[in-house]
Design a protein around this motif. Structure first.
Motif, PDB file in Angstrom:
ATOM      1  N   SER A 190     -63.855 -54.982  17.368  1.00  0.00           N
ATOM      2  CA  SER A 190     -64.057 -54.918  15.926  1.00  0.00           C
ATOM      3  C   SER A 190     -64.753 -56.206  15.507  1.00  0.00           C
ATOM      4  CB  SER A 190     -62.691 -54.791  15.248  1.00  0.00           C
ATOM      5  OG  SER A 190     -62.870 -54.639  13.870  1.00  0.00           O
ATOM      6  N   ASP A 227     -65.696 -58.163  12.946  1.00  0.00           N
ATOM      7  CA  ASP A 227     -65.559 -58.445  11.508  1.00  0.00           C
ATOM      8  C   ASP A 227     -66.073 -59.852  11.167  1.00  0.00           C
ATOM      9  OD1 ASP A 227     -64.344 -55.992  11.507  1.00  0.00           O
ATOM     10  OD2 ASP A 227     -62.337 -56.810  11.714  1.00  0.00           O
ATOM     11  N   LYS A 247     -67.008 -51.666  16.638  1.00  0.00           N
ATOM     12  CA  LYS A 247     -66.599 -51.252  15.294  1.00  0.00           C
ATOM     13  C   LYS A 247     -67.115 -52.283  14.297  1.00  0.00           C
ATOM     14  CE  LYS A 247     -62.308 -51.476  13.574  1.00  0.00           C
ATOM     15  NZ  LYS A 247     -62.532 -51.990  12.220  1.00  0.00           N
ATOM     16  N   HIS A 254     -67.842 -53.443   9.995  1.00  0.00           N
ATOM     17  CA  HIS A 254     -67.650 -53.279   8.556  1.00  0.00           C
ATOM     18  C   HIS A 254     -68.931 -53.881   7.998  1.00  0.00           C
ATOM     19  CE1 HIS A 254     -63.394 -52.223   8.259  1.00  0.00           C
ATOM     20  NE2 HIS A 254     -63.103 -53.124   9.158  1.00  0.00           N
ATOM     21  N   ASP A 304     -66.473 -48.659  10.376  1.00  0.00           N
ATOM     22  CA  ASP A 304     -65.124 -48.455   9.828  1.00  0.00           C
ATOM     23  C   ASP A 304     -65.206 -48.423   8.302  1.00  0.00           C
ATOM     24  OD1 ASP A 304     -62.410 -48.291   9.575  1.00  0.00           O
ATOM     25  OD2 ASP A 304     -61.974 -50.292  10.384  1.00  0.00           O
ATOM     26  N   ILE A 343     -58.084 -41.429   9.179  1.00  0.00           N
ATOM     27  CA  ILE A 343     -57.029 -42.447   9.173  1.00  0.00           C
ATOM     28  C   ILE A 343     -55.710 -41.746   8.860  1.00  0.00           C
ATOM     29  CG2 ILE A 343     -56.197 -44.594   8.119  1.00  0.00           C
ATOM     30  CD1 ILE A 343     -59.238 -45.157   7.584  1.00  0.00           C
ATOM     31  N   GLN A 378     -52.692 -43.038   9.958  1.00  0.00           N
ATOM     32  CA  GLN A 378     -51.599 -44.003   9.845  1.00  0.00           C
ATOM     33  C   GLN A 378     -52.191 -45.403   9.943  1.00  0.00           C
ATOM     34  OE1 GLN A 378     -49.027 -43.866  13.246  1.00  0.00           O
ATOM     35  NE2 GLN A 378     -47.203 -44.077  11.980  1.00  0.00           N
ATOM     36  N   SER A 424     -51.909 -49.737  10.248  1.00  0.00           N
ATOM     37  CA  SER A 424     -51.151 -50.663  11.092  1.00  0.00           C
ATOM     38  C   SER A 424     -50.384 -51.706  10.277  1.00  0.00           C
ATOM     39  CB  SER A 424     -52.105 -51.381  12.049  1.00  0.00           C
ATOM     40  OG  SER A 424     -53.055 -52.146  11.322  1.00  0.00           O
ATOM     41  N   PRO A 455     -55.687 -49.683  16.181  1.00  0.00           N
ATOM     42  CA  PRO A 455     -55.947 -51.098  15.888  1.00  0.00           C
ATOM     43  C   PRO A 455     -54.624 -51.855  15.860  1.00  0.00           C
ATOM     44  CG  PRO A 455     -56.032 -49.810  13.870  1.00  0.00           C
ATOM     45  CD  PRO A 455     -55.610 -48.867  14.970  1.00  0.00           C
ATOM     46  N   VAL A 480     -54.102 -54.801  17.723  1.00  0.00           N
ATOM     47  CA  VAL A 480     -53.870 -55.174  19.122  1.00  0.00           C
ATOM     48  C   VAL A 480     -54.272 -56.627  19.304  1.00  0.00           C
ATOM     49  CG1 VAL A 480     -54.533 -54.740  21.529  1.00  0.00           C
ATOM     50  CG2 VAL A 480     -54.219 -52.814  19.951  1.00  0.00           C
ATOM     51  N   GLN A 529     -50.862 -57.413   8.708  1.00  0.00           N
ATOM     52  CA  GLN A 529     -51.242 -56.794   9.995  1.00  0.00           C
ATOM     53  C   GLN A 529     -50.117 -56.968  11.020  1.00  0.00           C
ATOM     54  OE1 GLN A 529     -52.891 -54.617  11.486  1.00  0.00           O
ATOM     55  NE2 GLN A 529     -54.840 -55.418  12.225  1.00  0.00           N
ATOM     56  N   TYR A 588     -49.272 -56.669  15.116  1.00  0.00           N
ATOM     57  CA  TYR A 588     -49.959 -56.582  16.411  1.00  0.00           C
ATOM     58  C   TYR A 588     -49.041 -56.128  17.534  1.00  0.00           C
ATOM     59  CZ  TYR A 588     -53.992 -59.147  14.552  1.00  0.00           C
ATOM     60  OH  TYR A 588     -55.096 -59.521  13.849  1.00  0.00           O
ATOM     61  N   ILE A 593     -58.440 -51.094  19.489  1.00  0.00           N
ATOM     62  CA  ILE A 593     -59.398 -51.791  18.628  1.00  0.00           C
ATOM     63  C   ILE A 593     -58.936 -53.241  18.512  1.00  0.00           C
ATOM     64  CG2 ILE A 593     -60.255 -51.959  16.254  1.00  0.00           C
ATOM     65  CD1 ILE A 593     -59.878 -48.888  16.061  1.00  0.00           C
ATOM     66  N   ARG A 638     -59.917 -59.978  15.791  1.00  0.00           N
ATOM     67  CA  ARG A 638     -59.822 -61.428  15.922  1.00  0.00           C
ATOM     68  C   ARG A 638     -59.493 -61.894  17.337  1.00  0.00           C
ATOM     69  NH1 ARG A 638     -56.508 -61.632  10.389  1.00  0.00           N
ATOM     70  NH2 ARG A 638     -56.377 -59.431  10.973  1.00  0.00           N
TER      71      ARG A 638
HETATM   72  P1  5BU Z   1     -57.872 -57.533  13.932  1.00  0.00           P
HETATM   73  O1  5BU Z   1     -58.651 -58.768  13.717  1.00  0.00           O
HETATM   74  O2  5BU Z   1     -57.706 -57.172  15.417  1.00  0.00           O
HETATM   75  O3  5BU Z   1     -56.585 -57.504  13.160  1.00  0.00           O
HETATM   76  O4  5BU Z   1     -58.831 -56.396  13.316  1.00  0.00           O
HETATM   77  C1  5BU Z   1     -58.437 -55.054  13.222  1.00  0.00           C
HETATM   78  C2  5BU Z   1     -59.565 -54.202  12.684  1.00  0.00           C
HETATM   79  O5  5BU Z   1     -59.107 -52.863  12.596  1.00  0.00           O
HETATM   80  C3  5BU Z   1     -60.022 -54.577  11.298  1.00  0.00           C
HETATM   81  O6  5BU Z   1     -61.408 -54.352  11.219  1.00  0.00           O
HETATM   82  C4  5BU Z   1     -59.302 -53.621  10.373  1.00  0.00           C
HETATM   83  O7  5BU Z   1     -60.081 -53.306   9.249  1.00  0.00           O
HETATM   84  C5  5BU Z   1     -59.137 -52.404  11.255  1.00  0.00           C
HETATM   85  N1  5BU Z   1     -57.917 -51.619  10.959  1.00  0.00           N
HETATM   86  C6  5BU Z   1     -56.622 -52.123  11.113  1.00  0.00           C
HETATM   87  O8  5BU Z   1     -56.448 -53.254  11.529  1.00  0.00           O
HETATM   88  N2  5BU Z   1     -55.558 -51.344  10.842  1.00  0.00           N
HETATM   89  C7  5BU Z   1     -55.667 -50.074  10.371  1.00  0.00           C
HETATM   90  O9  5BU Z   1     -54.686 -49.387  10.152  1.00  0.00           O
HETATM   91  C8  5BU Z   1     -57.000 -49.576  10.201  1.00  0.00           C
HETATM   92  C9  5BU Z   1     -58.082 -50.361  10.513  1.00  0.00           C
HETATM   93 BR1  5BU Z   1     -57.228 -47.875   9.594  1.00  0.00          BR
END
Ligand code: 5BU
Length: 476
Positions: free
Chosen positions: A253, A255, A277, A279, A308, A362, A364, A366, A411, A413, A424, A426, A442, A445
């Motif tokens: 991803s 970003d 992926k 944005h 995304d 989508i 569900q 994270s 995502p 992970v 978020q 992980y 996915i 960071r």
């Molecule tokens: P991270 O940096 O690994 O936390 O990025 C996760 C990516 O997955 C980020 O671009 C989010 O927009 C995307 N994502 C997510 O983290 N969780 C979700 O449920 C969904 C998308 Br849908």
């Protein structure tokens, strides 16, 4: 018996005679025992046979329009060269060695972007070497839609090629070859059965005949290759094919804040991912022309582009968003995410507006206090399975539908931290595959913020592949 049948029968008998097709007890390179051995490289020593095979291959390709022929190195070079000389068809040479990112060309010969190339291969097993050739040709701007092979071992290569948008034209399937040899009294019924049982029991990927059997065993964890045949969505087939051939279920991803960083990252981690992926709305600048720059990198390293976008509106607005605006998503992306809060109608509207885009729903999120509760997730997954041709699968944290044709993207992970302080959550790749039912992980960071994004991508790729491999069931 028609002339056509007689010619083919003679051909297979002659292959048997020169021991290009041998029966007995053989130990393959992998250590596996095989009741037969196929080596069509021997044919170059028998000009009469080489010529007959070229004639047959040419007949097989009569309805296909093409500008060049290219043999998969090395075994098929003789056949492609034979056809080129006999029928005055220009030929291209694909180098076998991997490009070391110098100026060394991978494709030798004279051609223009957009020229159509017909690929020739001797035997088809998994289809992976054919796909590697297709990929190189396509990276060089050539169009590849058809492949000719002499013998299809019926071990699933046809389905793998389908996932690569390449139609297979085989002179013989192994079943036809064995039937013909048996009818000519050259092999016993027992030998024929042994060979056919062996190929059936040793599928590299499932073929169409297995589809129903696979569906009847929904709890089996199938390999990416096996699932190619089950998926109806063409983008899913491509993604599975890439995962299988690159041994990577990693989606990076990207970003990052600027377009330059995005392009650099894509080029750097490209060889290790199955999809990138994006944005693109967070970048400092982006136009559909930049989408084409991403596309070139995707073709160069063989990965797909996953925007995304998280659509979520009424059909009319969705149509305007996916086709119009400054981003031109449908011009460069392979697949996109969409919320299904608008119901199944949003899936239909997006598909109508951009029929070639794969859709990932989508189901569900994270985040720790997501509103995607059990009911919502189940309803979203139901929509996913109701549109198998259009929807590739879902973004989810827990597998609730055991439909191997539906892909789960997970995502959240990261190997080093448990959260980001902004909601978020992980998990490690191992938990994602073993406990959450992920098919693709996915990672954002964990890769682009690492000291070495390349080293991090390799680490996540390897962890992801190991975790996935440990969950596989063997296809009986
Ligand atoms: P991270 O940096 O690994 O936390 O990025 C996760 C990516 O997955 C980020 O671009 C989010 O927009 C995307 N994502 C997510 O983290 N969780 C979700 O449920 C969904 C998308 Br849908």
């Amino acid at each position: 018996m028609s002339i056509q049948t007689t010619k083919r029968a003679k051909l297979i008998a002659r292959l048997h005679e020169i021991k290009a097709l041998e029966f007995g007890d053989f130990t393959l390179k992998s250590g596996m025992k095989s009741p037969f051995y196929l080596d069509l490289r021997k044919v170059v020593s028998y000009p009469d046979l080489l010529k007959s095979i070229c004639e047959e291959l040419y007949e097989l390709s009569e309805d296909i329009a093409y500008d060049h022929l290219c043999g998969v190195p090395y075994a098929a070079l003789g056949f492609a060269a034979g056809m080129a000389v006999m029928y005055e068809k220009p030929m291209l040479l694909k180098r076998k060695e991997r490009k070391s990112y110098g100026t060394k060309k991978m494709i030798e010969g004279v051609y223009a972007p957009g020229d159509i190339c017909l690929v020739v291969e001797d035997t088809l097993t998994s289809g992976m070497s054919l796909i590697e050739t297709n990929t190189q040709l396509r990276k060089s701007g050539l169009v590849v839609e058809h492949a000719l092979v002499i013998i299809d071992r019926e071990q699933g290569g046809r389905e793998v090629l389908e996932g690569d948008d390449c139609s297979l034209h085989a002179l013989f399937t192994i079943t036809e070859a064995m039937d013909s040899l048996f009818q000519q009294g050259l092999v016993t019924a027992e030998m024929r059965e042994d060979v056919l049982n062996f190929v059936r029991a040793n599928k590299v990927v499932a073929n169409t005949a297995d589809t129903e059997a696979l569906k009847a065993k929904p709890n089996l964890r199938l390999s990416y290759g096996e699932r190619i045949a089950l998926c109806q969505n063409p983008v899913s087939k491509r993604l599975l094919r890439i995962a299988e051939s690159k041994q990577s279920n990693l989606i990076a991803s990207a970003d990052v804040a600027t377009l330059d960083e995005l392009l650099k990252l894509a080029d750097e981690v490209g060889p290790h991912i199955c999809a990138l992926k994006t944005h693109v709305d967070i970048l400092d600048r982006f136009t559909p022309a930049d989408g084409q720059r991403l596309r070139s990198l995707a073709d160069k390293h063989d990965f797909l582009l996953f925007e995304d976008r998280k659509f979520g509106d009424i059909g009319n607005t969705l149509r305007l968003q996916v086709r119009g605006g400054q981003l031109g998503i449908d011009k460069w992306a392979d697949f996109v995410t969409t919320h299904v809060v608008g119901g199944a109608a949003s899936v239909e509207a997006l598909n109508e507006a951009a029929p070639n885009l794969g859709l990932v729903l989508i189901a569900q999120m994270s985040t720790k206090d997501t509103l995607t509760d059990e009911n919502y997730t189940t309803a979203a997954m139901k929509i996913a399975t109701n549109y198998p041709k259009v929807v590739m699968g879902v973004v989810a944290q827990k597998r609730r539908l055991d439909d191997p044709a539906s892909l789960q993207f997970t995502p959240g992970v990261n190997l080093d931290v448990k959260g980001d302080g902004k909601g978020q959550v992980y998990n490690t790749p191992s938990i994602a595959f073993n406990e959450k039912g992920a098919d693709f992980i996915i990672v954002g960071r964990g890769i682009y913020k690492a000291d070495s994004p390349l080293a991090a991508a390799i680490k996540y790729k390897e962890e992801g592949w190991l975790a996935y491999s440990s969950t596989l069931s063997v296809l009986a």
